[in-house]
Design an enzyme around this catalytic site. Structure first.
Site, PDB file in Angstrom:
ATOM      1  N   CYS A  53     -25.966  30.605  26.882  1.00  0.00           N
ATOM      2  CA  CYS A  53     -25.918  29.412  27.726  1.00  0.00           C
ATOM      3  C   CYS A  53     -24.609  28.697  27.418  1.00  0.00           C
ATOM      4  O   CYS A  53     -24.290  28.453  26.243  1.00  0.00           O
ATOM      5  CB  CYS A  53     -27.104  28.506  27.420  1.00  0.00           C
ATOM      6  SG  CYS A  53     -26.995  26.907  28.270  1.00  0.00           S
ATOM      7  N   ASP A  60     -29.451  34.039  26.233  1.00  0.00           N
ATOM      8  CA  ASP A  60     -30.198  34.325  27.452  1.00  0.00           C
ATOM      9  C   ASP A  60     -30.371  35.836  27.531  1.00  0.00           C
ATOM     10  O   ASP A  60     -29.424  36.588  27.281  1.00  0.00           O
ATOM     11  CB  ASP A  60     -29.444  33.823  28.686  1.00  0.00           C
ATOM     12  CG  ASP A  60     -29.390  32.310  28.755  1.00  0.00           C
ATOM     13  OD1 ASP A  60     -30.446  31.680  28.546  1.00  0.00           O
ATOM     14  OD2 ASP A  60     -28.313  31.760  29.032  1.00  0.00           O
TER      15      ASP A  60
END
Length: 163
Positions: A53, A60
């Site tokens: 992120c 992620d």
């Protein structure tokens, strides 16, 4: 000289594989399409994609699907694996990642058609599944791109199976 060397491939078959610590589109290697007169699909399923992120730095996780109809050149799979791994410490939003991957591949191989779909695992109770595609302008592939885009996930035919 091995066939891979004739093709200009440096990563395939190499025993000294190194992994990039940040995003590197130069890792992508290509080889000649031996069937440029045929229309056919090439699909890569990458179920262990990771990036960061850009705001929080948290990881992620996603399954990334890349499908294309080749023209003169094709993506070599080991180089694609290393390229996708290079996102591991790279911070970008999910939507950006999918578009970056698609545009990098377009620059490398100029496919007739390509689509990239990222199915990201939920964080904060929400999953994001960006989809991008491209068909060569002025060809039937441009029409294919619009058709697949306009009907994308319309009937739930693509199952999300990574969560």
């Amino acid at each position: 000289m091995h066939n891979r060397e004739k093709e200009g491939l440096t990563l395939l078959g190499s025993q000294g594989t190194t992994y990039a610590s940040d995003y590197d589109p130069n890792l992508l290697e290509v080889f000649a399409n031996k069937h440029p007169d045929n229309d056919y699909w090439v699909k890569f399923n990458c179920p262990e994609f990771t990036s960061l992120c850009p705001i929080t730095g948290q990881p992620d996780f996603a399954a990334v699907y890349i499908a294309y109809v080749p023209h003169e050149k094709m993506i070599e799979s080991k180089s694609l694996k290393l390229y996708l791994f290079s996102f591991r410490n790279h911070g970008d939003f999910h939507e950006d990642v999918v578009n970056i991957i698609m545009k990098d591949i377009i620059r490398c191989i100029d496919p007739r058609y390509i689509e990239v779909w990222g199915k990201f695992l939920p964080r904060g109770g929400i999953s994001i599944d960006p989809y991008a595609n491209y068909g060569r302008k002025g060809t039937k592939y441009e029409e294919l791109a619009w058709k697949r885009f306009s009907e994308h996930d319309l009937y739930g035919m693509e199952k999300v199976d990574n969560r």
